[in-house]
Write a protein that holds these residues in place. Sequence first.
Motif, mmCIF file in Angstrom:
data_model
loop_
_atom_site.group_PDB
_atom_site.id
_atom_site.type_symbol
_atom_site.label_atom_id
_atom_site.label_comp_id
_atom_site.label_asym_id
_atom_site.label_seq_id
_atom_site.Cartn_x
_atom_site.Cartn_y
_atom_site.Cartn_z
ATOM 1 N N ALA A 116 8.054 -2.939 -9.589
ATOM 2 C CA ALA A 116 8.781 -4.209 -9.506
ATOM 3 C C ALA A 116 8.945 -4.623 -8.049
ATOM 4 C CB ALA A 116 10.147 -4.059 -10.174
ATOM 5 N N VAL A 117 9.260 -3.657 -7.189
ATOM 6 C CA VAL A 117 9.413 -3.965 -5.768
ATOM 7 C C VAL A 117 8.089 -4.478 -5.211
ATOM 8 C CG1 VAL A 117 9.886 -2.999 -3.490
ATOM 9 C CG2 VAL A 117 11.277 -2.321 -5.428
ATOM 10 N N ALA A 118 6.995 -3.802 -5.592
ATOM 11 C CA ALA A 118 5.681 -4.212 -5.098
ATOM 12 C C ALA A 118 5.366 -5.637 -5.531
ATOM 13 C CB ALA A 118 4.614 -3.242 -5.603
ATOM 14 N N VAL A 119 5.654 -5.930 -6.786
ATOM 15 C CA VAL A 119 5.394 -7.280 -7.297
ATOM 16 C C VAL A 119 6.223 -8.302 -6.538
ATOM 17 C CG1 VAL A 119 5.765 -8.780 -9.298
ATOM 18 C CG2 VAL A 119 4.650 -6.570 -9.585
ATOM 19 N N LEU A 120 7.485 -7.914 -6.281
ATOM 20 C CA LEU A 120 8.384 -8.799 -5.548
ATOM 21 C C LEU A 120 7.839 -9.087 -4.153
ATOM 22 C CD1 LEU A 120 11.026 -9.709 -6.893
ATOM 23 C CD2 LEU A 120 12.228 -8.330 -5.203
ATOM 24 N N VAL A 121 7.341 -8.059 -3.516
ATOM 25 C CA VAL A 121 6.788 -8.213 -2.164
ATOM 26 C C VAL A 121 5.626 -9.193 -2.189
ATOM 27 C CG1 VAL A 121 5.462 -7.038 -0.381
ATOM 28 C CG2 VAL A 121 7.552 -6.011 -1.251
ATOM 29 N N VAL B 121 0.816 -1.215 0.000
ATOM 30 C CA VAL B 121 0.000 0.000 0.000
ATOM 31 C C VAL B 121 0.852 1.267 0.000
ATOM 32 C CG1 VAL B 121 -1.634 1.324 1.390
ATOM 33 C CG2 VAL B 121 -2.043 -1.089 0.950
ATOM 34 N N PRO B 122 1.828 1.384 0.918
ATOM 35 C CA PRO B 122 2.677 2.578 0.840
ATOM 36 C C PRO B 122 3.438 2.666 -0.477
ATOM 37 C CG PRO B 122 3.152 1.307 2.819
ATOM 38 C CD PRO B 122 2.157 0.550 2.071
ATOM 39 N N LEU B 123 3.864 1.504 -0.978
ATOM 40 C CA LEU B 123 4.603 1.507 -2.246
ATOM 41 C C LEU B 123 3.741 2.060 -3.368
ATOM 42 C CD1 LEU B 123 6.663 -1.785 -2.339
ATOM 43 C CD2 LEU B 123 7.494 0.533 -2.660
ATOM 44 N N LEU B 124 2.494 1.580 -3.414
ATOM 45 C CA LEU B 124 1.610 2.027 -4.489
ATOM 46 C C LEU B 124 1.318 3.520 -4.356
ATOM 47 C CD1 LEU B 124 -0.836 -0.969 -4.841
ATOM 48 C CD2 LEU B 124 0.861 -0.154 -6.477
ATOM 49 N N THR B 125 1.156 3.978 -3.113
ATOM 50 C CA THR B 125 0.937 5.409 -2.915
ATOM 51 C C THR B 125 2.130 6.190 -3.438
ATOM 52 O OG1 THR B 125 0.244 4.567 -0.773
ATOM 53 C CG2 THR B 125 -0.165 6.882 -1.211
#
Lengths: 545, 169
Positions: A68-73, A40-44
Amino acid sequence: MSGSETDRVEHEEHPGRQDLSCWQRLSPRSVLASSGMLAVPLLTALVLRVSTSEDPTRGLFEAAGLLAVAVLVVASAWWRWFFTRFRVTEQRFELRQGNVARSFRSIPRERIRSVDLTAPVLHRVLGLSVVRIGTGQRSEGDSELRLDALSTPRAELLRELLLRKEPATSDTEGRGAAPRTETRSGVELAAMRPSWYGYSTLTASLLLVTWTALASALSSLSDLLRAFGATSWVLERLPHTTEQALSGGALWVGVLVLLGVLLLGGWLGALVISVEMWWGFRLTLENEHTLRVRRGLLTTRAVSLEKRRLRGVELAEPLLLRAARGGRLGAVATGLESGASASGDNKALLPPAPRRVATRIGAEVLDGRVGFPPGERLRGHPRAALRRRMARAGLVVGGVLAAGTTAPLLGPLPWWFPPVTAALVAVPAVLFARDAYRSLGHALCGEFLVTRWGTGVRRTVLLQRDAIIGWRLRQSPLQRLSGVLTLAATTAAGNGCYAIRDVDGARGVEFAERAVPGLLAPFLERRDSEDTTPTGGERTAPSGE
Amino acid sequence: MIDTGSTGGAVRLRPPRHRVSRRALPWWGCRAVGEVLVVLAGMLLAAWWFSLWRELFLPLLVVAVLGCCYVVVMPWWRYRVHRWETTESAVYTASGWISREWRVAPMSRIQTVDTARGPLQRVFGLSSVTVTTASAAGPLSIDGLDHRVAAELAELLTRTTQATPGDAT
């Protein structure tokens, strides 16, 4: 796990049935829950980056990186979920985790001491609970098994199953499936009262937490304002108002107001935190054997504690709370990890509450086997203990005096500065020393050992004498001079060690022997005179010196 | 020698019956020499690096003299204090030198018994026996035992604890 075993796992899995004796997965929603906290913070950040970036290509690159980081998470959360399985057999609880770095843990069910359910906000929205299974084995590095997360009803089921203590051998296969009704009805021992939030705010640590939170919030707010160019707008107008305020000679008023705001803000913040921590608090006796504490507004926590693991209680009275005649009741139990900050508060049996209530509940959870508080019956400590505390206060005052006399080397100070500061420090130091001495006390109350100490936080601990698994006696040279020592009962519960500070040597040893008859007896000798050469008593041979 | 209270009480804790091996003396001595050398080397390095020979001369002298005293006195003192004893029901140890510590643990509450030999202990033919209980207060440890005595003791303790019922909490 080998390939064939994996197949068997897939085969045995019945998503609909609640039989926990087959290999089970965590709830699929846990992927959402554990990745959501980061995603959520990443997407924001992603949205902000794209919308505010001036250079479109750069913004896009950054967005791609974040994505990419979000997907990795999310992928790692899914990976963890996919390869985590657990089951409850008749004898053991087993947990498999990971594929690349595999782990398999299997613990006997009778070693399970506590099963705690926690639900942070996101988990709650998704109807999930994190299950922590404590074994209370300190020798293993990682004594806690964590299932993150199960759907709340299944978590409850697992908890009930694991904490049910029938002899495991004589039981049938599928008892996980049988829903039990009597565990639902708990006897309520205590529930939150609104006035208790007030007591809770008197814990100084909460004030500190709010102040730090406020400070960091303010700094990030000022960053934000600066980013939007608002600071200049404020600064343009600020000089006029401050100048006006200062020219009115109201500097002191300003300082006072600031102090007041800080105090009030800290207090309000502490109130908010304590409401979050203690909202809906209930202490219930689930069945004959299990106590349960439920609390929390946003993050709900439910801690179960088997009564046979409860080896005593601790009443902590921080200075402010003590002044308001309040106290905090905690459990002294095996299998509750202490020290770790994350789970440090899971030993709480009551929120900060009036002392009267805390003592009543304390006596009740111990089945009324002891009158609590035993304060009146505590035996005080020798005068040497007071002298030691006064000497410590003297050291502090001396230190301040020394610092005060060397301070003029750094800058001009009036001649009266060192003695006045020393005197200002001396009064509270002496008062604290006296209070520390008056706090000291110990006694045997029925099947309990009682010890009390401390002034900043006065603690009274009741420890079951059965739970004492040894003694540790310590004596510093100064203690030796004044004939006192620190006697500590070691135990598997709570902190692992509860000390009786500065007790008279001979009386301390005698006390220890009375507390746990027979343990020290072979190592004691009678002594009638003051001479220090060991003489063989009737039970002991000469010590071969 | 070990007195847990000087105000004329009627009972006191007597010292445990057995001393540790005499070879513990040189072992403690070597360790002390090592510790003192580390401190001295640090100070010498600082003096050399910052060329503070004059300022650090006196502290160096003081540390050297105190260190010598420490190396000479500490092993003997420890040897007088460190003792151990086992009965059928309990393990009893005394340790320390300036500050002292006595520990008692009943056999029924012992979880594990280990022997350990560091490289320096091996040189002197010594072993440590460590007795863990379920308490977080730390294990009882008997350092500087003759390694044969240590092995026997560990075996005896293991046998006794196995024969004693209880879940050690």
